[in-house]
Scaffold this motif. Structure first.
Motif: not given
Lengths: 490, 490
Positions: B230, A166-168, B197, B200-201, A201, A197, A357, B233, B362-363, B342, A360-366, B117, A204, A208, B204
């Protein structure tokens, strides 16, 4: 992105093959195809005989044979017994090309979202002729093979990876994408790559990353409607740059705007622009980069149609000229392999860490399984072979729609002839109101994307985007005929 | 969300079973478990004999037997040959509970993202004792069974659905989620449900839906750090509301803030609040709703731990009292079934349509195969059986960590004792600096989540959140011992 036209026997290896290594007959076929597309070889016209071609172009007769066979399978030429090959039913009287869009007001507050949603909402009925759709037919994708990759990938997925990826992002997927960049001439440090995603995404997040509400962003006119919606949502102002229907944005106009206005970012599709299908040449892309570099304005390069070029030479992205990480290059598997899987990416340049970053703050991960499935497919599924088939199908369908438009639409209609993708952009006679056309067509079960949804200032009122991404059939032909009748009534 | 503790033989049906129908022995076991958790029955203490319990509580001896057997399997009590059952190694000298957090400055610009982070970045090493992790151990999830659901789902997925499901979400999944709401007492019109997703999404999108930059948002203190990120941001200002470690937010304080400040939204976790684990009672939830309804302030109810309650009665969400669509209730499968897939959702009340549109901009959509896989699992995978196992595992692990903390941590340490989830919140002696503790622990291979990342104003400097979501083993025990030594050095 990278693209290859290697022979089928090579496609099962994971590393994409350099396009320079394509076969001679494929190159020759592409040259002929370009002549047909640009109207040099007209519909019904005989293509050079094998003997003539072999002598004239210095290739062996067997190369010519193979090339013609390929062109026939692509639906561009037709063999007639004892007479040789002829250009297929491309327009008897090809419709001319639209002209470059006029310059708009300098900046505009965007307010088009409502209109877009009302148009998109109308696309849900599966019985509608889907000329208004944003996707090619899902029947053109290797969904069964992908399903096998998915089954394999989720069985192999370690519990650790389910969380760590999820992170990388999935490591194999990142490596495969970077490899494809490498083959297409972009040496991408892996850290630049953020899996997202879908490209939506990524776009977007890029925006931002480099703007704040109220900022100016240069976009194309006409532009992909989602671009307009995103600007509206983020309260950004649009600076519309005119686009030539074949050559892309007008650089002089952009240069002028950059000199006079505090533009914070550009969001352009440099290849197969949506909706026009325009692709900038390499020199122009380099010039665009140099211009942005001088002004230190970042480019968000939306390249989601990168793999859908016709012919054999993949267009290079502006990213390939990027020396200082100013270009955020966004790609996706949604339009070329796996719609609905929602896996895209951005090569984020100097902004990559900030984009990661934000993600990670919006959807974390696809979705991790979707990433793993695509990674498996890229390694074992035959991506390049699929892409060649998909491109050929789209090229054939484009020819069919162009021919049909020439048969049914008013003679003063203009139309683009893009070298890839699955959209045609029609410019109808002045008196046509495409929003009205949209309503009338929908009442008869035909969708289309009316011009004004592609403009921050609701221009292009006599234009429409039509999708030829679905196998051409009697229903398609009937749809064009009905559209032609409605057009005639204006 | 709905939750059931039906017997195993019922779990394979798709419709979740009403919790009222749970067996008598399960109810009795829960009553005893609550006595243990709240310290009425102390560690080492004998639980009532079967004969005594049967007589005193008016249940059959076999019910008592079954209940004790269940409690033993949950790790709460231990049979000793010929002596009966005893409360297991829960703290010899249980650590006391923290007090309610003090009130903060009225509003604060949030600036905590960098700190978060840097803490999260430290969690990547898989050899670290994962007390700082945000997830339970993935080994607790039915990943192999999910993989089978995924294989089945992608084979069955129609090309049409791959595209259509992006707009509306998977129909089966939506129906299953709505069913679970129904069983838990929330009659949810399907149109309110937006699949996202992950939660978290959804969170947001909800926030963007009801705020603009500069607006005030009421949040908990301490709050989930992503909430703070969030807000930062989106350039929103935080109004921190104190939280009682067991009963949740301080309503009087909230009422006061609502009366004095133009608060645009509340973002609360009404059950199993992260990091404290507090759950508001039903009456308090109803009172919270009435308060917000009077002020017409929307509630974003973050309920991602809903399924991880201990005992048999699922806590009702504030959403269950919502009469006019003021509550946006966000849930997810990430913490209870399918991390990495997700897939989350929001029951968006009157904001649902606007949330759906924001999502399309967005996604576009969460991964369609992941949605289909979870829908298949909910119907055929045995979700309720898995949940019971997961809850029991977490309950046992909580007991182990509490006991270990009592053994190794300073006597003046305070700790929460949440009725669910997988986090404990520790309040250490005044002189402990938890950021320093974090660094020192990390150097010895132990992660933790230091208090200040849970506060817009960097409070809770002597607090930390510890994750007990991983099976307790020698490494965990050693980790607590090392932490204890570091704590003693302050």
């Amino acid at each position: 992105m990278s693209h290859t036209n290697s022979v089928d026997s090579l496609v099962s290896v994971a590393v994409p093959v350099n396009p320079d290594k394509m076969k001679r007959y494929e190159k020759f076929a592409d040259e002929i195809a370009a002549l047909i597309r640009t109207g040099v070889l007209a519909p019904g016209q005989k293509v050079p005989s094998v003997r003539h071609a072999s002598r004239t172009y210095g290739v062996s007769p067997s190369t010519v044979f193979q090339a013609y066979y390929l062109l026939e399978s692509r639906g561009l030429i037709l063999a007639q017994a004892r007479s040789g090959y002829f250009v297929r039913e491309l327009a008897k009287r090809p419709l001319p090309e639209p002209e470059v869009s006029a310059r708009a007001a300098q900046t505009s507050v965007v307010d088009v979202s409502e209109l877009v949603f009302s148009v998109l909402g109308s696309l849900k009925d599966p019985n509608t002729v889907p000329f208004g759709s944003a996707f090619p037919s899902p029947d053109l994708f290797p969904l069964a093979r992908l399903a096998r990759s998915m089954s394999h990938a989720v069985r192999e997925l370690s519990p650790h990876a389910v969380i760590a990826d999820m992170t990388e992002g999935n490591a194999d997927l990142r490596r495969q994408i970077a490899l494809r960049y490498m083959v297409s001439g972009v040496m991408l440090p892996l850290e630049e790559l953020v899996i997202s995603t879908g490209a939506m995404e990524a776009l977007n997040l890029c925006l931002q990353c480099v703007t704040r509400p109220g900022d100016l962003v240069a976009i194309e006119a006409p532009a992909f409607y989602a671009t307009l919606q995103v600007l509206e949502r983020l309260e950004l102002k649009a600076v519309e740059i005119p686009v030539h229907p074949r050559e892309g944005i007008d650089l002089a106009s952009l240069e002028d705007s950059l000199a006079r206005l505090p533009i914070k970012a550009c969001w352009f599709m440099s290849s197969l622009q949506n909706p026009l299908g325009a692709s900038m040449g390499e020199d122009k892309k380099r010039a665009l980069y140099d211009l942005l570099q001088r002004h230190q304005v970042p480019l968000i390069e939306d390249d989601v149609y990168a793999e859908l070029y016709f012919g054999s030479q993949p267009p290079k992205p502006v990213k390939s000229f990027d020396r200082e990480g100013l270009v955020m290059h966004c790609g996706s598997f949604s339009k070329c392999l796996a719609p609905g899987y929602r896996v895209g990416w951005v090569a984020g340049g100097r902004y990559a860490e900030q984009i990661r970053r934000l993600k990670l703050m919006t959807t974390i991960s696809p979705s991790v399984p979707a990433q793993a499935a695509i990674a498996d497919y890229l390694q074992h599924g035959g991506f390049d072979r699929h892409l060649r088939r998909l491109r050929h199908a789209l090229e054939t369908q484009q020819a069919s729609m162009l021919a049909s438009a020439a048969r049914h639409f008013p003679a003063s209609t203009r139309v683009t002839r893009p070298a890839g993708g699955y959209f045609l952009w029609f410019e109808f006679p002045e008196q046509v109101d495409s929003l009205q056309l949209f309503q009338l067509a929908l009442a008869q079960g035909i969708s289309l994307a009316p011009g004004p949804i592609f403009s921050a200032t609701r221009r292009f009122g006599n234009c429409a985007r039509l999708n030829y991404g679905h196998p051409w059939d009697a229903q398609s032909e009937r749809g064009m005929e009905v559209l032609g009748r409605i057009l005639a009534s204006f």
